[in-house]
Design an enzyme around this catalytic site. Sequence first.
Site, mmCIF file in Angstrom:
data_model
loop_
_atom_site.group_PDB
_atom_site.id
_atom_site.type_symbol
_atom_site.label_atom_id
_atom_site.label_comp_id
_atom_site.label_asym_id
_atom_site.label_seq_id
_atom_site.Cartn_x
_atom_site.Cartn_y
_atom_site.Cartn_z
ATOM 1 N N LYS A 297 0.853 -1.189 0.000
ATOM 2 C CA LYS A 297 0.000 0.000 0.000
ATOM 3 C C LYS A 297 0.895 1.247 0.000
ATOM 4 C CE LYS A 297 -4.263 1.533 2.193
ATOM 5 N NZ LYS A 297 -5.426 1.142 2.947
ATOM 6 N N GLU A 375 -19.998 -3.371 10.180
ATOM 7 C CA GLU A 375 -20.907 -2.481 10.895
ATOM 8 C C GLU A 375 -22.024 -3.249 11.595
ATOM 9 O OE1 GLU A 375 -19.731 -1.933 7.852
ATOM 10 O OE2 GLU A 375 -18.652 -0.036 8.046
ATOM 11 N N ARG A 403 -26.011 -0.010 6.860
ATOM 12 C CA ARG A 403 -25.927 -1.466 6.834
ATOM 13 C C ARG A 403 -26.548 -2.123 8.051
ATOM 14 N NH1 ARG A 403 -20.778 -3.601 3.775
ATOM 15 N NH2 ARG A 403 -21.552 -2.704 1.846
HETATM 16 C C1 TPP Z 1 -19.183 -0.455 4.662
HETATM 17 C C2 TPP Z 1 -17.953 0.413 4.676
HETATM 18 N N1 TPP Z 1 -17.339 0.663 5.854
HETATM 19 C C3 TPP Z 1 -16.232 1.436 5.882
HETATM 20 C C4 TPP Z 1 -15.717 1.950 4.724
HETATM 21 C C5 TPP Z 1 -14.522 2.888 4.776
HETATM 22 N N2 TPP Z 1 -13.342 2.297 4.091
HETATM 23 C C6 TPP Z 1 -13.010 2.649 2.844
HETATM 24 S S1 TPP Z 1 -11.671 1.836 2.294
HETATM 25 C C7 TPP Z 1 -11.493 1.021 3.746
HETATM 26 C C8 TPP Z 1 -10.359 0.060 3.933
HETATM 27 C C9 TPP Z 1 -10.385 -0.995 2.902
HETATM 28 O O1 TPP Z 1 -9.310 -1.840 3.100
HETATM 29 P P1 TPP Z 1 -8.909 -2.838 1.953
HETATM 30 O O2 TPP Z 1 -10.109 -3.484 1.401
HETATM 31 O O3 TPP Z 1 -7.853 -3.741 2.487
HETATM 32 O O4 TPP Z 1 -8.330 -1.908 0.822
HETATM 33 P P2 TPP Z 1 -6.960 -1.091 0.807
HETATM 34 O O5 TPP Z 1 -7.343 0.329 1.008
HETATM 35 O O6 TPP Z 1 -6.072 -1.601 1.879
HETATM 36 O O7 TPP Z 1 -6.401 -1.305 -0.537
HETATM 37 C C10 TPP Z 1 -12.493 1.376 4.643
HETATM 38 C C11 TPP Z 1 -12.614 0.863 6.011
HETATM 39 C C12 TPP Z 1 -16.404 1.668 3.527
HETATM 40 N N3 TPP Z 1 -16.003 2.181 2.357
HETATM 41 N N4 TPP Z 1 -17.501 0.895 3.530
#
Ligand code: TPP
Length: 645
Positions: A297, A375, A403
């Site tokens: 990342k 959530e 959700r």
């Molecule tokens: C239901 C929901 N909860 C929280 C988020 C906020 N959010 C956006 S990206 C993310 C992290 C995602 O992690 P990952 O899937 O590993 O992707 P990375 O950014 O590490 O590539 C979060 C918690 C969201 N988009 N949707």
Amino acid sequence: MASPQGKVNGRNPGKVPYVLPGVKSPQDLKNLGISELNCLATEIRELIISTVDRNGGHLSSNLGVVELTIALHLVFDSPDDKIVWDVGHQCYTHKILTGRYGQFTSLRKSGGIAGFPKISESPHDSFNTGHASTSISAALGILAAERIQGTGNRSVAVIGDGALTGGLAFEALSHAGHIDLPIVIILNDNKMSISPNVGGISKHLSGLSMKSKYQTFRRTIDSMVRKIPLIGEFLFMMMVRFKRAVKAVFYVDNFFVDLGFEYAGPIDGHNLPQLIQVIRNARDLNKPVVVHVTTWKGKGYASAEEDPGSYHAVSSRERIPPGRTFTNAFSDAVLEAGKADERLAVITAAMEDGTGLSAFRTAFPGRFYDVGIAEEHAVTFAAGLASRGLRPVTAIYSSFFQRALDQVVHDVCLQNLPVIFVLDRAGLVSDDGETHQGILDISLFRSAPGLTILAPAGEEELKLMLNWVLEKSAPVMIRYAKTSCPSGVPAFSFPVEEGRGVFIKSEREDPARLCILFTGSLFTQVMEVKETLEAKGIAADLYNLRFLKPVDEDHLAGILNSYEAVITAEEGILAGGFGEHVSDLALRRKCTARIFNLGVKEKFDALGTREELLERNGLDGESIALAAVNLLMGHEFNPRPTTHK
Ligand SMILES: Cc1ncc(C[n+]2csc(CCOP(=O)(O)OP(=O)(O)O)c2C)c(N)n1
């Protein structure tokens, strides 16, 4: 979190891309050799870094998937083959490669290209996303439809290890593993959600990575043994037999294999030849397959590599609310409350920093829970805590909280458990588009039996409310917008009184003919209206609702009978909102005031600053003032012409 704004500076500037301009569609990738593709990856990173520095956006996640996206578009034939991006925050390279290079500088700007996939923007965006953990379900549905329609098109889900912590992803995996559709799931494992990933699945993935290191180590040993003169080959054969015997007894297939998938990986997500080969093999397998890719990342931008969490989402300079935000205010208030009350425990669903809970975690790690992007679980877990006498505070962004509707109703409200929900980003949200607007919570949750809904107008009021709520033995939701706390909110001199708000009376001598009932986050706007109206010689009172539910109806009916005109202004969707309650009450009680409801119109608003979004919905000071004057004059309300399509 200190804002990472401006930190993106310092990139390697001045390089003129020469591969990128020639890539007008994914088809163009197929004519490029590996060195050109690697060069393309560098050029894309440059473009992403410079654009995010200006416009804000998801930096680290996008830098991590540049090679992966190139490989996917090289192997698959988009838009016939469909690629579904989970969350969609990592889709920048996809957008650049699918004909939007020229528009990329407009990323996240009003009228520009969105930071998330949008079907309306390009046929290559096969499914709209923004909330986590939907990709496998969607890609599977798409594939099932393609099969029914008799096409041979493929379907790919790209999901991060963070998004894989969401329950929906597990439901989809369980389904996909056994219905014999050749879905390709790319698991982008960077060990990070926004902060380091949490939970059992994360541990499992680390185990798989260790297995891969073991495989490499084993191959080295094997080749060394075979090189031993005379006995090497014999020793090697003995080792193979021994390993088979051991494997038969102890070898446990991984989670994905157990569910019915073929599994490939982990593979290096920055090694293009390897990626292309493995993804091609996965495509040709014609079976459900998980390709486990490890990525870095923030790759290619030193500060983001070192601290990917801070660079997960970068704010553009002009978008950072000045001064203290409601999130800052909550962060301090909950910390103070946690010191005073040991029953208090806090829960976040992978948004520790965003919801302001980091200070609490540092102070009370034993009463802090990050449950992952889960959530629904966060809410029911809180219900469990509350059922044993604790006072859980579950802080979630409003749009993600949608959700957990049934968990709020079934697990919390029906048992009248004292869970405190804190909804951040409850209102109009800049830059992220429709998926992130926090405009539904009032309507969705107003009908939940026994739930109290509060909307503070400022920092002191938020503190006051939190303390009041802790004394209460019932579920409560406190909502506030992504904005700065205004100063001048009269709070401490007005203790919280269930069902009632606080008046801000006109300073004029003549009695006010108009009253504006407003949700806290619109304090600044309605104060502006008061000033404007008073300058026009119209005395107007304001009424800070504080309580969106329950409402002291006798008191409210009294207000509706005391003024000639009443405006309700709420930062939430009109349908099912507080304004409807007021109009309904006025009808039932035959109240005399003319009433007009202002709120977010019934459509999903797209990109823009908070100010632009407020204006488009008639919730800026000028629009509210105009509505007030029209209402007083008995005119049909004539909203300001809008440029928004
Ligand atoms: C239901 C929901 N909860 C929280 C988020 C906020 N959010 C956006 S990206 C993310 C992290 C995602 O992690 P990952 O899937 O590993 O992707 P990375 O950014 O590490 O590539 C979060 C918690 C969201 N988009 N949707």
